[in-house]
Design a protein around this motif. Structure first.
Motif, mmCIF file in Angstrom:
data_model
loop_
_atom_site.group_PDB
_atom_site.id
_atom_site.type_symbol
_atom_site.label_atom_id
_atom_site.label_comp_id
_atom_site.label_asym_id
_atom_site.label_seq_id
_atom_site.Cartn_x
_atom_site.Cartn_y
_atom_site.Cartn_z
ATOM 1 N N UNK A 101 0.779 -1.165 -0.055
ATOM 2 C CA UNK A 101 -0.014 -0.097 0.281
ATOM 3 C C UNK A 101 1.045 1.272 -0.209
ATOM 4 N N UNK A 102 1.057 1.858 -1.380
ATOM 5 C CA UNK A 102 1.864 3.132 -1.360
ATOM 6 C C UNK A 102 1.198 4.366 -1.430
ATOM 7 N N UNK A 103 1.363 5.426 -0.721
ATOM 8 C CA UNK A 103 0.407 6.509 -0.276
ATOM 9 C C UNK A 103 1.523 7.630 -0.808
ATOM 10 N N UNK A 104 1.102 8.306 -1.803
ATOM 11 C CA UNK A 104 1.757 9.459 -2.362
ATOM 12 C C UNK A 104 1.155 10.655 -1.968
ATOM 13 N N UNK A 105 2.067 11.573 -1.218
ATOM 14 C CA UNK A 105 1.105 12.959 -0.887
ATOM 15 C C UNK A 105 0.986 13.830 -1.929
ATOM 16 N N UNK A 106 0.218 14.985 -2.124
ATOM 17 C CA UNK A 106 0.199 15.802 -3.224
ATOM 18 C C UNK A 106 1.413 16.763 -3.083
ATOM 19 N N UNK A 107 2.060 17.028 -4.243
ATOM 20 C CA UNK A 107 3.170 17.826 -4.491
ATOM 21 C C UNK A 107 4.322 17.194 -4.064
ATOM 22 N N UNK A 108 4.396 15.650 -4.097
ATOM 23 C CA UNK A 108 5.715 14.988 -3.754
ATOM 24 C C UNK A 108 6.457 15.166 -4.949
ATOM 25 N N UNK A 109 6.061 15.436 -6.333
ATOM 26 C CA UNK A 109 6.677 15.592 -7.519
ATOM 27 C C UNK A 109 5.850 16.517 -8.544
ATOM 28 N N UNK A 110 6.532 16.886 -9.517
ATOM 29 C CA UNK A 110 5.929 17.584 -10.502
ATOM 30 C C UNK A 110 5.623 17.066 -11.574
ATOM 31 N N UNK A 111 4.662 17.259 -12.242
ATOM 32 C CA UNK A 111 4.096 17.021 -13.542
ATOM 33 C C UNK A 111 3.197 15.364 -13.223
ATOM 34 N N UNK A 112 3.082 14.390 -14.245
ATOM 35 C CA UNK A 112 2.386 13.311 -14.180
ATOM 36 C C UNK A 112 3.526 12.237 -14.421
ATOM 37 N N UNK A 113 3.261 10.953 -13.687
ATOM 38 C CA UNK A 113 4.267 9.967 -13.979
ATOM 39 C C UNK A 113 3.457 8.653 -13.764
ATOM 40 N N UNK A 114 3.969 7.862 -14.531
ATOM 41 C CA UNK A 114 3.325 6.371 -14.382
ATOM 42 C C UNK A 114 4.362 5.724 -13.316
ATOM 43 N N UNK A 115 3.579 5.553 -12.243
ATOM 44 C CA UNK A 115 4.213 4.729 -11.164
ATOM 45 C C UNK A 115 4.365 3.262 -11.353
ATOM 46 N N UNK A 116 5.254 2.428 -11.137
ATOM 47 C CA UNK A 116 5.249 0.835 -11.167
ATOM 48 C C UNK A 116 5.757 0.309 -9.859
ATOM 49 N N UNK A 117 4.840 -0.635 -9.365
ATOM 50 C CA UNK A 117 5.533 -1.322 -8.251
ATOM 51 C C UNK A 117 5.659 -2.981 -8.986
#
Length: 208
Positions: A101-117
């Motif tokens: 369970x990965x929780x990504x806060x707002x503004x952790x990075x800029x733009x849009x990314x395809x995150x893969x686990x």
């Protein structure tokens, strides 16, 4: 009479100043009021060369080609959450259950990314892509169930960052749970500052 009064006042002021200095010198309780797990990290945030990755049980023939991975498009402005729940049957007939369970806060990075686990093929570890560093801390809750932990000292098991060069680095987290009979390892609220490989190891202490 005035001379006596001045002497008394000087004595009182000297005593008060000494008491103030004593109190300031002894007041450290607020600075030490930290979470025990994070305090341990601060003392031992080092790279350890001696360790053994905890292996996954071998898959049964029907599951041999299975790959456990997921990808999700995340807008860095809003953050997001990725939940993985997988399992496979090991060659001994038991189930191996995998959760992340990965929780990504707002503004952790800029733009849009395809995150893969992606779960490692051989060891109890998770790969995160793409490689990137974050402006805010990501939080990970992760567990494996069905591992063979009978020969491990639970005091040496930890969830760590595994570098490409083979070294491991301790990371901040709220805590870990290990249940040997069910082969469970679970990490609560691991703090991720960058993407790479994170997993479960047995640390070698004192040359053992």
């Amino acid at each position: 009479m005035k001379h006596l009064q001045r002497t008394i006042m000087k004595t009182i002021l000297t005593v008060l100043m000494a008491a103030t200095i004593l109190l300031i010198g002894c007041d450290t309780s607020n600075d030490l009021s930290v979470n025990s797990a994070e305090n341990n990290f601060a003392k031992s945030s080092i790279c350890l060369p001696r360790y053994e990755q905890i292996p996954l049980p071998n898959k049964s023939p029907l599951w041999m080609d299975s790959v456990f991975t997921m990808s999700q498009i995340i807008d860095g402005s809003f953050g997001g959450r990725m939940i993985m729940e997988k399992y496979y049957i090991a060659e001994d007939g038991d189930s191996v259950i995998i959760k992340a369970d990965l929780r990504i806060p707002a503004k952790a990075f800029k733009g849009t990314e395809t995150i893969t686990m992606t779960i490692d093929d051989n060891c109890a570890a998770v790969h995160f892509y793409p490689e990137m560093v974050f402006a805010d801390t990501l939080r990970l809750f992760q567990s494996f169930e069905g591992l063979h932990l009978g020969n491990y000292d639970t005091n040496t098991i930890d969830f760590v960052y595994i570098r490409d060069n083979g070294l491991i680095e301790l990371i901040k987290k709220n805590g870990i749970q290990i249940v040997v009979p069910q082969g469970i390892v679970r990490v609560q609220n691991a703090k991720l500052l960058h993407f790479s490989k994170y997993g479960w190891v047995r640390k070698h202490n004192n040359g053992n």
